[in-house]
Design a protein around this motif. Structure first.
Motif, PDB file in Angstrom:
ATOM      1  N   SER A   1      13.207 -60.292  32.480  1.00  0.00           N
ATOM      2  CA  SER A   1      12.292 -59.368  33.146  1.00  0.00           C
ATOM      3  C   SER A   1      11.119 -60.141  33.747  1.00  0.00           C
ATOM      4  O   SER A   1      10.997 -61.367  33.594  1.00  0.00           O
ATOM      5  CB  SER A   1      11.818 -58.291  32.174  1.00  0.00           C
ATOM      6  OG  SER A   1      10.683 -58.733  31.472  1.00  0.00           O
ATOM      7  N   GLY A   2      10.233 -59.421  34.403  1.00  0.00           N
ATOM      8  CA  GLY A   2       9.092 -60.042  35.069  1.00  0.00           C
ATOM      9  C   GLY A   2       8.208 -60.837  34.124  1.00  0.00           C
ATOM     10  O   GLY A   2       7.648 -61.875  34.505  1.00  0.00           O
ATOM     11  N   THR A   3       8.086 -60.369  32.909  1.00  0.00           N
ATOM     12  CA  THR A   3       7.233 -61.049  31.933  1.00  0.00           C
ATOM     13  C   THR A   3       7.718 -62.487  31.725  1.00  0.00           C
ATOM     14  O   THR A   3       6.915 -63.418  31.593  1.00  0.00           O
ATOM     15  CB  THR A   3       7.231 -60.260  30.604  1.00  0.00           C
ATOM     16  OG1 THR A   3       6.780 -58.929  30.893  1.00  0.00           O
ATOM     17  CG2 THR A   3       6.316 -60.878  29.570  1.00  0.00           C
TER      18      THR A   3
ATOM     19  N   THR B   1       0.264 -52.755  39.800  1.00  0.00           N
ATOM     20  CA  THR B   1       1.073 -51.545  39.680  1.00  0.00           C
ATOM     21  C   THR B   1       0.391 -50.468  38.844  1.00  0.00           C
ATOM     22  O   THR B   1       0.739 -49.294  38.933  1.00  0.00           O
ATOM     23  CB  THR B   1       2.440 -51.900  39.037  1.00  0.00           C
ATOM     24  OG1 THR B   1       2.838 -53.189  39.495  1.00  0.00           O
ATOM     25  CG2 THR B   1       3.510 -50.907  39.404  1.00  0.00           C
TER      26      THR B   1
ATOM     27  N   GLN C   1      13.495 -54.952  40.024  1.00  0.00           N
ATOM     28  CA  GLN C   1      13.587 -53.495  39.858  1.00  0.00           C
ATOM     29  C   GLN C   1      12.622 -52.657  40.692  1.00  0.00           C
ATOM     30  O   GLN C   1      12.432 -51.486  40.407  1.00  0.00           O
ATOM     31  CB  GLN C   1      13.417 -53.145  38.377  1.00  0.00           C
ATOM     32  CG  GLN C   1      12.009 -53.299  37.806  1.00  0.00           C
ATOM     33  CD  GLN C   1      11.777 -54.637  37.133  1.00  0.00           C
ATOM     34  OE1 GLN C   1      12.435 -55.608  37.465  1.00  0.00           O
ATOM     35  NE2 GLN C   1      10.841 -54.702  36.208  1.00  0.00           N
ATOM     36  N   LYS C   2      12.034 -53.288  41.733  1.00  0.00           N
ATOM     37  CA  LYS C   2      11.058 -52.504  42.518  1.00  0.00           C
ATOM     38  C   LYS C   2      11.507 -52.497  43.981  1.00  0.00           C
ATOM     39  O   LYS C   2      12.446 -51.801  44.325  1.00  0.00           O
ATOM     40  CB  LYS C   2       9.669 -53.083  42.339  1.00  0.00           C
ATOM     41  CG  LYS C   2       9.364 -53.393  40.868  1.00  0.00           C
ATOM     42  CD  LYS C   2       8.192 -52.673  40.319  1.00  0.00           C
ATOM     43  CE  LYS C   2       7.919 -53.104  38.896  1.00  0.00           C
ATOM     44  NZ  LYS C   2       7.119 -52.179  38.147  1.00  0.00           N
TER      45      LYS C   2
ATOM     46  N   ASN D   1       0.120 -56.766  44.059  1.00  0.00           N
ATOM     47  CA  ASN D   1       0.001 -55.304  43.985  1.00  0.00           C
ATOM     48  C   ASN D   1      -0.127 -54.921  42.515  1.00  0.00           C
ATOM     49  O   ASN D   1       0.840 -55.049  41.753  1.00  0.00           O
ATOM     50  CB  ASN D   1       1.238 -54.644  44.600  1.00  0.00           C
ATOM     51  CG  ASN D   1       1.122 -53.124  44.642  1.00  0.00           C
ATOM     52  OD1 ASN D   1       0.305 -52.571  45.363  1.00  0.00           O
ATOM     53  ND2 ASN D   1       1.929 -52.437  43.838  1.00  0.00           N
TER      54      ASN D   1
ATOM     55  N   ILE E   1       5.516 -58.778  41.733  1.00  0.00           N
ATOM     56  CA  ILE E   1       6.573 -57.989  41.092  1.00  0.00           C
ATOM     57  C   ILE E   1       6.725 -56.616  41.722  1.00  0.00           C
ATOM     58  O   ILE E   1       7.843 -56.146  41.929  1.00  0.00           O
ATOM     59  CB  ILE E   1       6.333 -57.962  39.567  1.00  0.00           C
ATOM     60  CG1 ILE E   1       6.772 -59.323  39.013  1.00  0.00           C
ATOM     61  CG2 ILE E   1       7.067 -56.802  38.886  1.00  0.00           C
ATOM     62  CD1 ILE E   1       6.539 -59.570  37.560  1.00  0.00           C
ATOM     63  N   SER E   2       5.612 -55.968  42.083  1.00  0.00           N
ATOM     64  CA  SER E   2       5.769 -54.643  42.708  1.00  0.00           C
ATOM     65  C   SER E   2       5.438 -54.660  44.203  1.00  0.00           C
ATOM     66  O   SER E   2       5.265 -53.603  44.798  1.00  0.00           O
ATOM     67  CB  SER E   2       4.917 -53.600  41.975  1.00  0.00           C
ATOM     68  OG  SER E   2       3.557 -53.945  42.019  1.00  0.00           O
TER      69      SER E   2
ATOM     70  N   ASP F   1       1.671 -62.937  41.463  1.00  0.00           N
ATOM     71  CA  ASP F   1       2.644 -61.963  40.956  1.00  0.00           C
ATOM     72  C   ASP F   1       2.927 -60.962  42.078  1.00  0.00           C
ATOM     73  O   ASP F   1       2.027 -60.234  42.505  1.00  0.00           O
ATOM     74  CB  ASP F   1       2.026 -61.269  39.730  1.00  0.00           C
ATOM     75  CG  ASP F   1       2.777 -60.026  39.266  1.00  0.00           C
ATOM     76  OD1 ASP F   1       3.535 -59.441  40.060  1.00  0.00           O
ATOM     77  OD2 ASP F   1       2.589 -59.618  38.112  1.00  0.00           O
TER      78      ASP F   1
ATOM     79  N   PHE G   1      -1.520 -54.949  34.373  1.00  0.00           N
ATOM     80  CA  PHE G   1      -0.557 -56.047  34.451  1.00  0.00           C
ATOM     81  C   PHE G   1      -1.248 -57.401  34.530  1.00  0.00           C
ATOM     82  O   PHE G   1      -0.787 -58.377  33.932  1.00  0.00           O
ATOM     83  CB  PHE G   1       0.451 -55.807  35.588  1.00  0.00           C
ATOM     84  CG  PHE G   1       1.370 -54.679  35.236  1.00  0.00           C
ATOM     85  CD1 PHE G   1       2.344 -54.842  34.261  1.00  0.00           C
ATOM     86  CD2 PHE G   1       1.214 -53.418  35.789  1.00  0.00           C
ATOM     87  CE1 PHE G   1       3.160 -53.787  33.861  1.00  0.00           C
ATOM     88  CE2 PHE G   1       2.017 -52.353  35.405  1.00  0.00           C
ATOM     89  CZ  PHE G   1       2.995 -52.545  34.438  1.00  0.00           C
TER      90      PHE G   1
ATOM     91  N   VAL H   1      -2.508 -61.031  40.769  1.00  0.00           N
ATOM     92  CA  VAL H   1      -1.454 -60.025  40.914  1.00  0.00           C
ATOM     93  C   VAL H   1      -1.615 -59.405  42.307  1.00  0.00           C
ATOM     94  O   VAL H   1      -2.684 -58.862  42.615  1.00  0.00           O
ATOM     95  CB  VAL H   1      -1.566 -58.943  39.814  1.00  0.00           C
ATOM     96  CG1 VAL H   1      -0.550 -57.826  40.058  1.00  0.00           C
ATOM     97  CG2 VAL H   1      -1.362 -59.563  38.436  1.00  0.00           C
TER      98      VAL H   1
ATOM     99  N   CYS I   1      10.558 -59.860  40.947  1.00  0.00           N
ATOM    100  CA  CYS I   1      11.406 -59.097  40.029  1.00  0.00           C
ATOM    101  C   CYS I   1      12.407 -58.244  40.788  1.00  0.00           C
ATOM    102  O   CYS I   1      12.227 -57.993  41.969  1.00  0.00           O
ATOM    103  CB  CYS I   1      10.486 -58.179  39.238  1.00  0.00           C
ATOM    104  SG  CYS I   1      10.879 -58.136  37.523  1.00  0.00           S
TER     105      CYS I   1
ATOM    106  N   TRP J   1       6.621 -64.571  34.649  1.00  0.00           N
ATOM    107  CA  TRP J   1       5.188 -64.918  34.481  1.00  0.00           C
ATOM    108  C   TRP J   1       5.077 -66.196  33.638  1.00  0.00           C
ATOM    109  O   TRP J   1       4.376 -67.142  33.991  1.00  0.00           O
ATOM    110  CB  TRP J   1       4.481 -63.834  33.679  1.00  0.00           C
ATOM    111  CG  TRP J   1       3.813 -62.732  34.400  1.00  0.00           C
ATOM    112  CD1 TRP J   1       3.452 -62.680  35.716  1.00  0.00           C
ATOM    113  CD2 TRP J   1       3.397 -61.494  33.801  1.00  0.00           C
ATOM    114  NE1 TRP J   1       2.827 -61.477  35.960  1.00  0.00           N
ATOM    115  CE2 TRP J   1       2.787 -60.736  34.825  1.00  0.00           C
ATOM    116  CE3 TRP J   1       3.471 -60.950  32.521  1.00  0.00           C
ATOM    117  CZ2 TRP J   1       2.249 -59.462  34.587  1.00  0.00           C
ATOM    118  CZ3 TRP J   1       2.944 -59.692  32.294  1.00  0.00           C
ATOM    119  CH2 TRP J   1       2.346 -58.958  33.318  1.00  0.00           C
TER     120      TRP J   1
HETATM  121  C1  LIG Z   1       2.729 -56.206  38.744  1.00  0.00           C
HETATM  122  C2  LIG Z   1       3.607 -56.342  37.546  1.00  0.00           C
HETATM  123  N1  LIG Z   1       3.658 -57.529  36.910  1.00  0.00           N
HETATM  124  C3  LIG Z   1       4.434 -57.727  35.828  1.00  0.00           C
HETATM  125  C4  LIG Z   1       5.210 -56.709  35.313  1.00  0.00           C
HETATM  126  C5  LIG Z   1       6.026 -56.971  34.101  1.00  0.00           C
HETATM  127  O1  LIG Z   1       7.371 -56.970  34.441  1.00  0.00           O
HETATM  128  P1  LIG Z   1       8.498 -56.624  33.358  1.00  0.00           P
HETATM  129  O2  LIG Z   1       8.138 -55.284  32.790  1.00  0.00           O
HETATM  130  O3  LIG Z   1       9.770 -56.602  34.185  1.00  0.00           O
HETATM  131  O4  LIG Z   1       8.498 -57.691  32.345  1.00  0.00           O
HETATM  132  C6  LIG Z   1       5.214 -55.461  35.939  1.00  0.00           C
HETATM  133  C7  LIG Z   1       6.030 -54.364  35.431  1.00  0.00           C
HETATM  134  O5  LIG Z   1       6.016 -53.268  35.917  1.00  0.00           O
HETATM  135  C8  LIG Z   1       4.383 -55.285  37.074  1.00  0.00           C
HETATM  136  O6  LIG Z   1       4.343 -54.100  37.717  1.00  0.00           O
END
Ligand SMILES: Cc1ncc(COP(=O)(O)O)c(C=O)c1O
Length: 393
Positions: A64-66, A144, A196-197, A142, A173-174, A171, A91, A140, A194, A69
């Motif tokens: 996952s995104g974590t 989220t 899933q967005k 966006n 991710i979104s 980051d 986040f 970061v 990531c 990171w």
């Molecule tokens: C901006 C942002 N960074 C990091 C994450 C963490 O990603 P994950 O939940 O896939 O580990 C999210 C999750 O929604 C996110 O929106």
């Protein structure tokens, strides 16, 4: 209760997965050490560069995104290194926690969760750092949890203006595949992404796009790394393979999603999301409800975080909308828990889906007796209809 019609998944990720991608995901799993897999892997590793707008390598983690990171930090930094991070919201706070747990020393710039990272503060902090102790600036793009976008190009300009060698880690991710983002043009060293967005895939894979400068930093960085180590990944990826078992079926989905994004054109994808943001903000304004973002230069086209009137529980409202209209809205996170709901308007999404989403919210506000004015949906429809869709081919 039996339900008919499709569930409305209007959280800001994971997002609705298009039928084309779902069909791609359902293909039989293949040997991840065989020739067919190598063709798939090379295609997606190459195709991802178009989304990050980079000619640098992009690493795909089954994680996952974590995890991505953590990868961005452990590959570039050493124990005790100083990093500059901005409290844009939930986040950003979690990324800071990862950095702290890794043994980094975080210079944490606090904020009210309604603003992006301030480029002027980036300049001030770096100009003040005469011994160049700060090794990385982490932002970061966006946020989220709030729907606030940090201005990465301006952050880059301020790093350059301060003539500081710190790496820039971002980051996305979104924002990836939804909000304008340029890894190369904006001089970003590691972009974290990531599945899933904006990429319209299920959760399960995440990315690091790696600049030459970041790669050079990784040669001397000494934080312990094993699973997240770039080196074996980059070595094996050259031949279309991975040092451990990749997410074969998600890569099928990724291949299809990349085709879809290419068909639409990335600039059109960015413009489509901006339109959704404008129309959603028009609805919130007509309802008389505030949104979290205060600076128009930082508005998000991916999600809108709407503040509930004082004393009203946003989660009770979300619950009603879920039960009555089969629609999931995003919950408030961290200090915004119960105070806001988040409308996701990203990914595989169009005007009529937005109209339906806002319709469910407006009916929910009425049913929950939340003080508001009618007319939000109408304002959004007018916004959508007044803006012609200009397509860049
Ligand atoms: C901006 C942002 N960074 C990091 C994450 C963490 O990603 P994950 O939940 O896939 O580990 C999210 C999750 O929604 C996110 O929106």
């Amino acid at each position: 209760m039996a339900k008919s019609g499709r569930h409305f998944l209007q959280i800001p990720g994971p997002t609705n997965v298009p039928d084309r991608v779902l069909r791609a995901l359902s293909r039989p799993t293949i040997d991840h050490r065989g020739p067919e897999f190598a063709v798939l892997a090379k295609e997606v590793l190459h195709g991802l560069k178009e989304i990050f707008l980079t000619s640098s390598p992009v690493i795909i983690y089954p994680g996952s995104g974590t995890g991505a990171w953590e990868a961005s930090l452990v590959n570039t930094l050493s124990p005790g290194d100083k990093v500059l991070m901005f409290e844009t919201g939930h986040f950003a706070t979690l990324w800071k926690d990862v950095a702290t747990k890794m043994g980094l020393q975080v210079d944490w710039v606090t904020s009210d969760w309604r603003h992006g990272a301030d480029p002027a503060v980036v300049y001030a902090k770096l100009a003040d750092d005469r011994h160049q102790a700060i090794k990385a600036v982490c932002v970061v793009h966006n946020e989220t949890s709030t729907g606030v976008v940090s201005r990465i190009a301006e952050v880059r300009k301020q790093i350059d203006a301060a003539r500081h060698p710190a790496l820039l880690l971002v980051d996305t991710i979104s924002s990836l595949g939804s909000i304008e983002y340029r890894h190369d043009a904006w001089g970003v060293d590691v972009t974290v992404g990531c599945s899933q967005k904006g990429l319209m895939l299920p959760p399960g894979i995440s990315f690091n796009a790696v600049s030459e400068k970041a790669l050079a930093a990784s040669k001397s960085a000494t934080l312990p790394r094993a699973y997240w180590d770039w080196e074996p990944m980059l070595r094996d990826n050259k031949a279309g393979f991975f040092p451990y078992t990749p997410s074969t079926n998600i890569l099928y989905g990724l291949r299809e999603a990349l085709i879809m994004l290419r068909e639409e054109g990335l600039e059109n994808v960015f413009a489509r999301h901006e339109r959704f943001g404008r129309a959603t903000r028009a609805a919130a304004k007509a309802w008389g409800l505030d949104i979290v973002a205060v600076n128009p230069a930082e508005y998000s086209g991916v999600l809108t975080a709407v503040m509930m009137p004082e004393g009203r529980d946003a989660d009770a409202f979300r619950q009603l909308v879920l039960e009555r209209f089969d629609m999931s809205l995003g919950t408030g996170l961290g200090r915004l828990k119960g105070k806001i709901f988040r409308i996701g308007h990203l990914g595989d999404f169009n005007d009529l889906m937005l109209a339906g989403t806002l319709g469910g919210i407006e009916m929910g506000l009425k049913l929950a007796d939340v003080p508001h004015k009618a007319g939000g949906v109408l304002a959004a429809l007018e916004s959508l209809a007044s803006e012609s869709l200009q397509s860049v081919s």
